[in-house]
Design an enzyme around this catalytic site. Structure first.
Site, PDB file in Angstrom:
ATOM      1  N   HIS A 251       6.746  -0.891 -20.666  1.00  0.00           N
ATOM      2  CA  HIS A 251       6.833  -1.689 -21.881  1.00  0.00           C
ATOM      3  C   HIS A 251       7.461  -0.869 -22.992  1.00  0.00           C
ATOM      4  O   HIS A 251       7.217   0.332 -23.086  1.00  0.00           O
ATOM      5  CB  HIS A 251       5.441  -2.161 -22.326  1.00  0.00           C
ATOM      6  CG  HIS A 251       5.501  -3.342 -23.224  1.00  0.00           C
ATOM      7  ND1 HIS A 251       5.731  -3.226 -24.571  1.00  0.00           N
ATOM      8  CD2 HIS A 251       5.414  -4.671 -22.958  1.00  0.00           C
ATOM      9  CE1 HIS A 251       5.772  -4.436 -25.099  1.00  0.00           C
ATOM     10  NE2 HIS A 251       5.581  -5.324 -24.147  1.00  0.00           N
ATOM     11  N   ASP A 302       3.294  -9.468 -17.713  1.00  0.00           N
ATOM     12  CA  ASP A 302       3.826 -10.334 -16.657  1.00  0.00           C
ATOM     13  C   ASP A 302       3.282 -10.038 -15.271  1.00  0.00           C
ATOM     14  O   ASP A 302       3.475 -10.830 -14.348  1.00  0.00           O
ATOM     15  CB  ASP A 302       5.361 -10.206 -16.615  1.00  0.00           C
ATOM     16  CG  ASP A 302       5.988 -10.849 -17.824  1.00  0.00           C
ATOM     17  OD1 ASP A 302       5.602 -11.978 -18.145  1.00  0.00           O
ATOM     18  OD2 ASP A 302       6.842 -10.207 -18.459  1.00  0.00           O
TER      19      ASP A 302
HETATM   20  N1  COA Z   1       9.867   0.555 -12.834  1.00  0.00           N
HETATM   21  C1  COA Z   1      10.366   1.782 -12.625  1.00  0.00           C
HETATM   22  N2  COA Z   1      10.753   2.598 -13.627  1.00  0.00           N
HETATM   23  C2  COA Z   1      10.645   2.135 -14.870  1.00  0.00           C
HETATM   24  C3  COA Z   1      10.128   0.862 -15.157  1.00  0.00           C
HETATM   25  C4  COA Z   1       9.741   0.060 -14.077  1.00  0.00           C
HETATM   26  N3  COA Z   1       9.255  -1.161 -14.276  1.00  0.00           N
HETATM   27  N4  COA Z   1      10.121   0.681 -16.493  1.00  0.00           N
HETATM   28  C5  COA Z   1      10.622   1.778 -17.030  1.00  0.00           C
HETATM   29  N5  COA Z   1      10.937   2.667 -16.061  1.00  0.00           N
HETATM   30  C6  COA Z   1      11.523   3.980 -16.239  1.00  0.00           C
HETATM   31  C7  COA Z   1      13.016   3.817 -16.532  1.00  0.00           C
HETATM   32  O1  COA Z   1      13.779   3.834 -15.326  1.00  0.00           O
HETATM   33  C8  COA Z   1      13.290   4.996 -17.408  1.00  0.00           C
HETATM   34  O2  COA Z   1      13.389   6.137 -16.611  1.00  0.00           O
HETATM   35  P1  COA Z   1      14.431   7.307 -16.992  1.00  0.00           P
HETATM   36  O3  COA Z   1      13.979   7.794 -18.344  1.00  0.00           O
HETATM   37  O4  COA Z   1      14.272   8.279 -15.882  1.00  0.00           O
HETATM   38  O5  COA Z   1      15.771   6.634 -17.044  1.00  0.00           O
HETATM   39  C9  COA Z   1      12.004   5.123 -18.222  1.00  0.00           C
HETATM   40  O6  COA Z   1      10.973   4.550 -17.426  1.00  0.00           O
HETATM   41  C10 COA Z   1      12.085   4.409 -19.567  1.00  0.00           C
HETATM   42  O7  COA Z   1      12.426   3.061 -19.299  1.00  0.00           O
HETATM   43  P2  COA Z   1      13.277   2.138 -20.247  1.00  0.00           P
HETATM   44  O8  COA Z   1      13.779   0.965 -19.475  1.00  0.00           O
HETATM   45  O9  COA Z   1      14.303   2.966 -20.981  1.00  0.00           O
HETATM   46  O10 COA Z   1      12.177   1.730 -21.286  1.00  0.00           O
HETATM   47  P3  COA Z   1      12.298   0.542 -22.286  1.00  0.00           P
HETATM   48  O11 COA Z   1      11.260   0.788 -23.280  1.00  0.00           O
HETATM   49  O12 COA Z   1      13.670   0.330 -22.756  1.00  0.00           O
HETATM   50  O13 COA Z   1      12.002  -0.690 -21.313  1.00  0.00           O
HETATM   51  C11 COA Z   1      11.137  -2.449 -20.147  1.00  0.00           C
HETATM   52  C12 COA Z   1      10.904  -1.462 -21.296  1.00  0.00           C
HETATM   53  C13 COA Z   1      10.049  -3.517 -20.212  1.00  0.00           C
HETATM   54  C14 COA Z   1      12.491  -3.142 -20.321  1.00  0.00           C
HETATM   55  C15 COA Z   1      11.094  -1.704 -18.800  1.00  0.00           C
HETATM   56  O14 COA Z   1       9.868  -1.038 -18.664  1.00  0.00           O
HETATM   57  C16 COA Z   1      11.360  -2.618 -17.635  1.00  0.00           C
HETATM   58  O15 COA Z   1      12.519  -2.918 -17.328  1.00  0.00           O
HETATM   59  N6  COA Z   1      10.281  -3.118 -16.947  1.00  0.00           N
HETATM   60  C17 COA Z   1      10.441  -4.013 -15.848  1.00  0.00           C
HETATM   61  C18 COA Z   1      10.667  -5.433 -16.343  1.00  0.00           C
HETATM   62  C19 COA Z   1       9.427  -6.045 -16.927  1.00  0.00           C
HETATM   63  O16 COA Z   1       8.362  -5.970 -16.346  1.00  0.00           O
HETATM   64  N7  COA Z   1       9.595  -6.713 -18.064  1.00  0.00           N
HETATM   65  C20 COA Z   1       8.524  -7.374 -18.746  1.00  0.00           C
HETATM   66  C21 COA Z   1       8.222  -6.711 -20.050  1.00  0.00           C
HETATM   67  S1  COA Z   1       6.789  -7.379 -20.811  1.00  0.00           S
END
Ligand code: COA
Length: 369
Positions: A251, A302
């Site tokens: 998140h 979710d």
């Molecule tokens: N599975 C695996 N790795 C994950 C992850 C997941 N669900 N969520 C984050 N990470 C990892 C990323 O790959 C990244 O790794 P890195 O630093 O080695 O590149 C790190 O954690 C940071 O992730 P990032 O996507 O930059 O964080 P964010 O704050 O921008 O993203 C989300 C938040 C929600 C977009 C992200 O966690 C995600 O895509 N989750 C899956 C989709 C989801 O469940 N969405 C519903 C949100 S309520």
């Protein structure tokens, strides 16, 4: 790069509606966890989000009656819905068109938030019923808003326990400060566009798998594991090895756990027990434990709703529609707040493309010069 990507950590405005400060979710100063534990109703929370105060008993009764009485759609909307809801597109695409449609078959200039929320709930329930080839159900004036919405979706009137659980699901999704879809709605509202346009844009943002669309992907993952008789941990390991994200984890705000997920987990377990879905719940638990241990990532809102909606009998493609129904209350609160603010949202960007080019030298259409 000396600026954050994706507006991460950037404060774009003030709000009185909700906060995630210190990773605690509050609506107008009230802890959402406390409201969920005390079984607050969806309509009480909608009132709170819109007016930033709790209603009196009389106000709550009036608000509930008003919303329920407005959970009807004009005949022409139903006629069009019967046609578009059957289209093969994803139900969130149907909802995008439907939200826009509501703004064409209703009075865009005079419709007020209660009417708009009520119609969105009914339209979402109708899309689900039409796609399931089930008859469209009329609102029951003796039920509350969440109960009616559930009844009009699944065709069963909830008992007291299910009613409580579903109200909790709805209030946990009602708002979440400047999340992507809410911010989208606020951007549109800042141009003084109408409510339906704001909501249509919000639905578009919610549809994506990095936002509301994640619940459907969580269920797809569970089905992949079950259908292929895979070990859940091996499945997750191989997804991560391929550089894929595990849906329902992580998140932008909650780095120590999403407070909503813990409450939803309890509801998912209870519904799984009642509907013979403990196998899926146990898979979710194994994955959650493994993810926390190996990546430090916690489940988000979710993760468990995927199982909750499945236990309610919904098809996975319609999960995000339920999220949209709940979040409409928050979207409307933010649209109202943004309209009061009267400031156009228009950020800047840092241009990083080429500079100083000569059109006259580079164009292929020399004869036009
Ligand atoms: N599975 C695996 N790795 C994950 C992850 C997941 N669900 N969520 C984050 N990470 C990892 C990323 O790959 C990244 O790794 P890195 O630093 O080695 O590149 C790190 O954690 C940071 O992730 P990032 O996507 O930059 O964080 P964010 O704050 O921008 O993203 C989300 C938040 C929600 C977009 C992200 O966690 C995600 O895509 N989750 C899956 C989709 C989801 O469940 N969405 C519903 C949100 S309520």
């Amino acid at each position: 790069m000396d600026h954050p990507r994706g507006l991460a950590g950037i404060v774009v405005d003030e709000t009185n509606i909700s906060s995630t400060k210190n990773e605690k979710l509050t609506y107008a100063g009230y802890s959402v966890e406390e409201m969920a534990k005390a079984h607050a109703s969806f309509e009480e929370v909608a009132f709170l989000l819109w007016k930033t105060r709790l209603p009196s008993k009389q106000e709550l009764d009036d608000f509930r009656k008003d919303l329920v009485s407005k959970m009807v759609l004009p005949a022409e909307t139903i006629r069009l819905l019967l046609y578009i809801a059957k289209e093969p597109q994803h139900p969130m695409s149907i909802l995008r068109t439907t939200t826009s449609l509501l703004g064409t078959t209703n009075d865009v200039d005079h419709d007020e938030p209660p009417k708009i929320l009520a119609k969105m709930l009914t339209a979402i329930a109708a899309i689900i019923r039409i796609r399931d080839d089930e008859p469209f159900l009329e609102v029951d004036p003796n039920l509350g808003v969440a109960d009616n919405f559930l009844y009009m979706m699944i065709g069963k009137k909830p008992d007291a326990e299910l009613s409580q659980m579903f109200n909790t699901v709805m209030i946990l999704h009602a708002d979440h400060e400047f999340n992507a879809s809410t911010f989208t709605a606020r951007v549109v509202a800042s141009t003084f566009s109408d409510y339906y346009s704001c909501l249509t844009a919000a639905v578009c943002a919610l549809k994506g798998p990095l936002h509301g669309g994640a619940n459907e992907r969580v269920f797809e993952m569970l089905m992949d594991i079950v259908d292929n008789d895979e070990d859940p941990i091996d499945f997750v390991k191989s997804e991560i090895a391929r550089g894929r994200k595990i849906m329902g984890f992580g998140h932008r705000i909650y780095k120590h756990g999403d407070p909503r997920a813990y409450i939803l987990k309890g509801i998912a377990e209870r519904l799984a027990e009642q509907t013979d879905n403990m196998g899926l719940y146990n898979i979710q638990q194994q994955i959650a434990d493994y993810m926390l241990e190996t990546t430090g990532l916690h489940p988000n809102v979710d993760y468990y709703t995927a199982l909750i909606y499945h236990c309610l009998g919904l098809e996975k493609e319609t999960f995000t529609l339920v999220f949209a129904a709940c979040r409409t209350s928050g979207w409307l609160a933010h649209v109202m707040e943004q309209r009061r603010e009267k400031t156009l949202i228009r950020p800047n960007s840092v241009y990083v493309g080429p500079t100083g080019r000569s059109y006259i030298e580079d164009t292929c259409v020399k004869e036009a010069l």
